[in-house]
Design an enzyme around this catalytic site. Structure first.
Site, mmCIF file in Angstrom:
data_model
loop_
_atom_site.group_PDB
_atom_site.id
_atom_site.type_symbol
_atom_site.label_atom_id
_atom_site.label_comp_id
_atom_site.label_asym_id
_atom_site.label_seq_id
_atom_site.Cartn_x
_atom_site.Cartn_y
_atom_site.Cartn_z
ATOM 1 N N GLU A 445 -10.865 2.664 -9.927
ATOM 2 C CA GLU A 445 -10.481 3.850 -10.681
ATOM 3 C C GLU A 445 -8.973 3.811 -10.845
ATOM 4 O O GLU A 445 -8.496 3.335 -11.856
ATOM 5 C CB GLU A 445 -10.965 5.127 -9.995
ATOM 6 C CG GLU A 445 -11.509 6.104 -11.018
ATOM 7 C CD GLU A 445 -12.227 7.285 -10.427
ATOM 8 O OE1 GLU A 445 -12.014 8.373 -10.956
ATOM 9 O OE2 GLU A 445 -12.991 7.127 -9.458
ATOM 10 N N GLU A 720 -10.013 12.243 0.060
ATOM 11 C CA GLU A 720 -10.477 12.861 -1.188
ATOM 12 C C GLU A 720 -11.312 14.116 -0.910
ATOM 13 O O GLU A 720 -11.233 15.097 -1.631
ATOM 14 C CB GLU A 720 -11.330 11.840 -1.959
ATOM 15 C CG GLU A 720 -11.917 12.368 -3.244
ATOM 16 C CD GLU A 720 -12.572 11.274 -4.063
ATOM 17 O OE1 GLU A 720 -12.923 10.232 -3.478
ATOM 18 O OE2 GLU A 720 -12.728 11.458 -5.275
HETATM 19 C C1 BGC Z 1 -11.146 11.138 -9.351
HETATM 20 C C2 BGC Z 1 -10.516 12.489 -9.182
HETATM 21 C C3 BGC Z 1 -10.622 13.165 -10.487
HETATM 22 C C4 BGC Z 1 -12.089 13.359 -10.739
HETATM 23 C C5 BGC Z 1 -12.454 14.143 -11.906
HETATM 24 C C6 BGC Z 1 -12.584 11.344 -9.644
HETATM 25 O O1 BGC Z 1 -13.317 10.213 -9.701
HETATM 26 O O2 BGC Z 1 -10.929 10.331 -8.276
HETATM 27 O O3 BGC Z 1 -9.580 12.685 -8.288
HETATM 28 O O4 BGC Z 1 -9.854 14.270 -10.646
HETATM 29 O O5 BGC Z 1 -12.778 12.139 -10.734
HETATM 30 O O6 BGC Z 1 -13.166 15.137 -11.439
#
Ligand code: BGC
Length: 914
Positions: A445, A720
């Protein structure tokens, strides 16, 4: 004596390659005298030919962001600037320099061509472009201007040009591509310039489902070396079809997957470079600070896991790569895998990397070698090494890579776990600030997620000077906006134009420029971003129904909140707060910022228009979401926090909502269950609504979910999710489970502004307030913040019945100080001030209290025996099993008469501890 220091142009010290046409100058004043304020300044800028701008004496306190206002600056020119300041008592003078870049990227045209390699576009190995040339005259000055489609590293005569990585950085390449400027020292005689290219963000794989070629399908190079000789003549050596191309030792590189190098491979000539059509219109000078290696960490231990993997532990989760020093056998293959964690059985854990392979492979050549990757990075704490022979020596060093921002803030207090939390915040910030503000550094990501930036930026701006870094990102953000999508969800936007803006994520378009303006006082951020702000709120307005509210379309909602059972969309990652409640709350927030910005910029029509709109939306919001008697229709923690923090309810309803918020937090046994939208503001809302002590309890909560739960579980970065690792040590099963995401690090803002008590009152901290707000359990705090005016220091302690407060106010600022336990506020000019006086407050917090779960008492070697001795019936009552995990205070509400007994037992437990 009055002196000037830290002279910067666009917040950079003596920058080279600056492309701002009217750069802004800043300086700081220092004096041992108190109450120093600048009265006047005079700025001059000169080049070789003489003065090109003289501001004349300006009666003003402005010492930050004074914009150049002379004749047009020339490209590629060195300027000296001086500033002379008077504070009415003394004068001081200082000088610094800057050098302009090309000022217009089209300056490459006619001197350098875009060139590419003859390999197929999908070729994974890195092409190497070389030019040999001769220098026969004495060189006065030489500058290399370079960029690439892909990533590049440049060498002159076998030496890497500088200590930066990941040039040209990541921007919206379709519209904006940075070039870099390097001062170079040429050798008399033969010189060799050499560039190695990687696929990087340009054509490497990106996204949840990683796809290549997001901007184009082949790497290409553009460079020109401009040489000025002592005799006044000049030369330009630009990329062209006369450059040689060969394959180097990098056989493969991808940001997510890692790099493969064959150091035995001889360079294979591929022939001459091929001219490539790309154009010059998108070229801009480097805007933010470059990525560097900020720290090198040795492995703390190595061991073999139950599965038989040889693993090295660096003791810290970080972003970067591993460097290896080794003497191998020719052809020996070394494979280095990276991961953030071990699993609950102690094996190497890659379950949360999604598609990222995070693996570097080296074929050794038999000599003593020091190897590192070039065009990849990993998020890791653990390294699993394959291919080492029994007893073979090798040194592995973790190199921590980040955009090289100046650390501006530090915070420390008497609570060790909070200090680790602050370190974790700073680590996650540096780990995720790799050229763009990303969400995470480990899985496939690593994108510029906008919502994460909304949540975290105020905390970030305390810890590091983020101004140039965020200005660059905001320009990309604006360049990605269209009226149809309002805001992309990630910047740079590699997710395509199909995704429309979502609340809180999109609000970064207003919240971030406003935050930057407040923290640094650079008004140009607002003027540059005003249209971008309007695109966002106008998009929302276009989504609104007849009732004036935004109630359609996709939302991330209170992402990762823990209070949802399963919501209507069966989306277990969202909290229970109604999506559109949050969306309209954020809409009102953005509208307020647009109104305030319009006012500041003197845009009267816009101000009136958006003010009227905001009033209409606020009325609609209240009609829809607030009952006549002052309750919210959505009584989640996040909803109530937003209502209080953003001032969305009538004043007369505030107390009731605050009380409901407390009830909710109590019902969750003093835990937050908020997600991305609620968490950053929860403690702020509590402190500002008479519940500071409760905010303190949430901060010091050690059970899951809480900030200190993570710390106690051994986190070295911010997770997270509140519960990324579950209490039994197993992983939250979701693969979307990074251990290095900064959104919940947003508690930093509360630590600095409420607990330490430093808040800005005027942009740039020209005026600030100091108002320490004690909580039990923390007996001292030390905070330092390097503002654009200089260092601010707040230190307080409250122990042994004494309060001590020390405040440092930098020159050219003033502070309003409110001392704890005293009512009055004093205004202070620059200087250092110390206050000491007797305290009424006792901040000592014993380990055991009535707020702990009964279980702790029942499992304590003193607790249960005492209860059995003094209240045998109660101790033996089987009903206790049902309340064993409840706080003791909850039991006392049924049987208040037992309070003295519990206090005595807890007192004995604490005495035994102390
Ligand atoms: C990310 C987040 C992001 C989110 C969207 C995720 O996969 O890591 O931090 O804001 O997707 O909701």
């Amino acid at each position: 004596m009055l002196s000037l220091y830290d002279l910067t142009v666009e917040q950079k010290t003596a920058p080279v390659g600056l492309d701002e046409k009217q750069p802004a100058f800043s300086w700081k004043l220092k004096s041992e005298r108190q109450d120093v304020l600048q009265k006047s300044y005079r700025l001059t800028v000169s080049d070789e030919t003489g003065t090109v701008w003289d501001s004349g004496e300006v009666q003003s306190e402005q010492s930050t962001f004074v914009c150049y206002a002379g004749a047009a600056l020339k490209a590629c020119t060195e300027y000296v600037w001086t500033v002379e300041v008077s504070d009415g008592v003394e004068t001081a003078r200082a000088e610094s320099r800057f050098e302009t870049g090309l000022l217009d990227g089209r300056a490459f045209e006619g001197y350098a061509d875009w060139i590419t390699h003859p390999l197929p576009a999908e070729e994974a190995s890195s092409p190497v472009f070389t030019k040999i040339f001769c220098v026969e005259k004495e060189v006065k000055r030489a500058r290399l201007y370079a960029t690439a489609l892909g990533l590049y590293e440049a060498e002159l005569n076998g030496q890497k040009l500088d200590d930066t990585f990941f040039a040209p950085g990541w921007t919206n390449y379709k519209k904006r591509l940075q070039y870099q400027t390097y001062p170079v020292a040429l050798t008399h005689g033969v010189n060799e310039l050499c560039f190695t290219l990687g696929r990087g963000w340009y054509c490497g794989k990106l996204g949840f489902d990683p796809q290549p070629n997001n901007y184009g399908d082949r790497t290409a190079l553009l460079a020109m070396l401009c040489v000025e000789y002592a005799d006044g003549s000049t030369d330009v050596i630009g990329t062209s079809e006369t450059w040689q191309v060969s394959t180097g030792m990098i056989r493969f590189s991808e940001i997510y997957d890692g790099e493969t190098q064959d150091t035995t491979a001889k360079e294979q000539p591929l022939g001459m470079a091929i001219r490539y059509e790309h154009g010059f219109d998108s070229l801009i000078g480097q805007e933010n600070e470059p990525v560097r290696c900020l720290m090198r960490l040795n492995a703390q231990q190595s061991f073999v896991t139950p599965k038989g993997e040889l693993v090295y532990d660096f003791g810290q989760n970080l972003t970067g790569w591993t460097e290896v020093q080794i003497s191998g056998k020719p052809g020996q293959i070394l494979t280095l895998h990276h991961a953030e964690s071990l699993d609950e059985n102690g094996n190497f854990y890659t379950g949360n990397l999604s598609f990222a392979k995070a693996t570097d492979t080296y074929t050794l050549n038999g000599e003593k070698q020091a190897l590192r990757p070039h065009f990849t990075f990993h998020g890791f704490r653990y390294l699993w090494v394959e291919g080492l022979d029994e007893g073979q020596e090798a040194v592995f060093t973790a190199c921590h890579l980040s955009t090289d921002l100046k650390q501006s803030g530090s915070f420390e207090c008497s609570h060790k776990l909070i200090n680790r939390l602050q370190q974790n915040i700073q680590w996650s910030q540096r780990d995720n600030y790799l050229d763009v503000p990303t969400d995470c550094p480990q899985r496939s990501e690593r994108l510029g997620w906008t919502g994460d930036a909304t949540a975290y930026s105020p905390t970030a701006a305390f810890n590091e000077n983020i101004l140039p870094f965020m200005k660059k990102w905001l320009r990309d953000l604006y360049s990605e906006q269209t009226p149809a999508i309002g805001m992309p969800q990630v910047v740079p936007n590699i997710m395509g134009v199909g995704q429309t803006g979502a609340a809180f994520w999109g609000d970064v378009a207003t919240v971030l420029p406003w935050t930057l303006y407040q923290v640094y006082g650079d008004k140009r951020v607002l003027s540059d971003q005003f249209d971008s702000m309007k695109i966002w709120v106008d998009f929302i307005t276009a989504q609104c129904g007849e009732n004036g509210l935004w109630q359609t379309g996709f939302q991330y909602g209170d992402w990762l909140g823990l209070d949802a059972e399963v919501n209507a969309l069966n989306e277990p990652r969202k909290g229970a707060t109604e999506d559109y409640f949050a969306a309209n709350a954020c809409y009102l927030w953005s509208l307020q910022i647009v109104v305030d910005t319009a006012k500041l910029l003197g845009k009267k029509e816009d101000e009136a228009k958006y003010r009227a709109l905001r009033e209409k939306v606020l009325a609609a919001f209240r009609a829809e979401y607030v009952t006549a008697t002052g309750r919210l229709v959505c009584e989640t923690q996040t909803a109530m926090v937003l209502a209080l923090h953003l001032g969305l309810v009538e004043e007369k309803h505030r107390a009731r909502i605050a009380a409901m918020l407390k009830t909710n937090i109590d019902a969750h046994k003093t835990h937050l269950v908020t997600g991305f939208i609620g968490t950053p503001y929860a403690c702020l809302a509590l402190s500002d609504n008479g519940m500071h002590e409760l905010a303190g309890k949430l901060l010091l909560q050690e059970q899951n979910p809480s900030w200190l739960y993570e710390v106690k579980m051994g986190a070295t970065t911010i997770w997270e999710r509140w519960d990324s690792i579950l209490p039994d040590g197993s992983f939250n099963p979701a693969n979307m489970n990074s251990l290095n995401h900064y959104a919940y690090g947003s508690i930093g803002n509360w630590l600095y502004t409420r607990l330490a008590g430093l808040e800005l009152l005027e942009p740039g901290y020209k005026q600030f307030s100091v108002k320490p707000q004690f909580i039990r359990g923390i007996e001292w705090v030390k905070l330092r913040y390097d503002s654009v005016y200089g260092p601010i220091r707040v230190e307080w302690s409250c122990r042994n019945k004494q309060i001590r407060v020390e405040v440092e106010v930098p020159a050219n600022t003033t502070a309003l100080v409110t001392l704890p336990e005293k009512d009055e506020t004093v205004e202070l000019g620059s200087g250092v001030y110390t206050y000491e006086y007797a305290a009424e407050t006792n901040l000592h917090l014993s380990k055991y209290s009535l707020e702990m779960p009964l279980r702790i008492l029942m499992e304590h070697p003193i607790g249960k025996p005492m209860l059995s001795q003094y209240a045998p019936e109660m101790a033996g009552n089987r009903m206790l099993e049902y309340v064993i995990d409840q706080p003791i205070t909850a039991l006392l509400s049924y049987a208040p008469q037992i309070q003295p007994l519990f206090e005595a037992i807890i007192g004995a437990m604490n005495s035994a501890e102390e």
